[in-house]
Scaffold this active site. Structure first.
Site, PDB file in Angstrom:
ATOM      1  N   CYS A  78     -17.686   4.968  22.761  1.00  0.00           N
ATOM      2  CA  CYS A  78     -18.556   5.773  21.906  1.00  0.00           C
ATOM      3  C   CYS A  78     -19.553   6.447  22.829  1.00  0.00           C
ATOM      4  O   CYS A  78     -20.476   5.810  23.328  1.00  0.00           O
ATOM      5  CB  CYS A  78     -19.274   4.921  20.865  1.00  0.00           C
ATOM      6  SG  CYS A  78     -20.334   5.915  19.776  1.00  0.00           S
ATOM      7  N   GLU A 119     -14.439  11.921  19.772  1.00  0.00           N
ATOM      8  CA  GLU A 119     -13.546  11.497  20.846  1.00  0.00           C
ATOM      9  C   GLU A 119     -12.717  12.705  21.268  1.00  0.00           C
ATOM     10  O   GLU A 119     -12.543  13.665  20.501  1.00  0.00           O
ATOM     11  CB  GLU A 119     -12.621  10.361  20.404  1.00  0.00           C
ATOM     12  CG  GLU A 119     -13.315   9.062  20.050  1.00  0.00           C
ATOM     13  CD  GLU A 119     -13.934   8.340  21.238  1.00  0.00           C
ATOM     14  OE1 GLU A 119     -13.869   8.870  22.368  1.00  0.00           O
ATOM     15  OE2 GLU A 119     -14.504   7.259  21.028  1.00  0.00           O
TER      16      GLU A 119
END
Length: 218
Positions: free
Chosen positions: A2, A104
């Site tokens: 993350c 992502e």
């Protein structure tokens, strides 16, 4: 992992999602939150009773570490409870990092395409985190990550540990310090609740921060 996320829900929405007493707070919508910045997190105040929405530095370095020690933004679920660098915070300084989604990057035809991952029902997400007092006396944190599940696995091999509703209170419970007890009581959000779509490459630049960043790129 993350490494970039968004938080644009207002305080009443977060308080409603948390379903726990939360001291009043304010939020500024952010669509491209990067490491090495101040982020919002829910943690217990020193009295151990009241929950507060505080501001923590996204970069973890314990107060006892020297200036050359790393400042990780993530801690893996596999090692956070046993690593000397993290285990004290895992036992005593857990927090929740609210988010509406995270980014992502997927390799496509020799380039990296950013994707935005979020809940399909629009409700906020709650990332499991740990915090510590840094050498400068200010609080810093790291977000826990786990092996990616469901649709997230197609984008990146890891993802933030996102907790389900029943896990929020025990994760913040200062009386829970044992690793196995915590593992038994805390569970991740069902991956079927997540969705994702490709977004603009503008998100690659942390200076870009507007609602258009989370719009689907067609």
């Amino acid at each position: 992992m993350c490494g970039r996320f968004a938080l644009y829900s207002d305080f009443p929405s977060l308080a409603r999602s948390l379903k726990l007493p939360l001291a009043e707070g304010e939020l500024t919508p952010r669509y491209n939150i990067a490491p090495g910045t101040w982020i919002s997190a829910v943690r217990r105040h020193e009295d151990g009773c009241q929950l507060g929405l505080d501001t923590l530095w996204w970069g973890y370095r314990p107060h006892w570490a020297d200036d050359k020690a790393p400042q990780p933004i993530n801690a893996t679920v596999e090692k956070v409870a046993t690593s000397p660098y993290f285990r004290g915070a895992f036992a005593h300084h857990r927090c929740l990092v609210p988010a509406d989604g995270w980014y992502e990057w997927l390799a496509v035809d020799g380039r990296k395409q950013p994707h935005y991952l979020t809940r399909g029902d629009g409700e906020p997400l709650w990332f499991a985190g740990i915090w510590t007092d840094r050498p400068d006396g200010k609080p810093g944190c790291a977000i826990l990550t786990e092996p990616a599940r469901g649709i997230a696995k197609a984008i990146h091999p890891r993802m933030p540990l996102t907790l389900d509703q029943q896990s929020l209170e025990p994760w913040l419970d200062p009386e829970l310090t044992d690793r196995e007890t915590i593992r038994h009581l805390v569970h991740h959000l069902q991956h079927e609740r997540l969705t994702h779509w490709p977004v603009s490459n503008r998100v690659n630049k942390p200076v870009e921060d507007d609602p258009a960043l989370i719009e689907e790129e067609r």
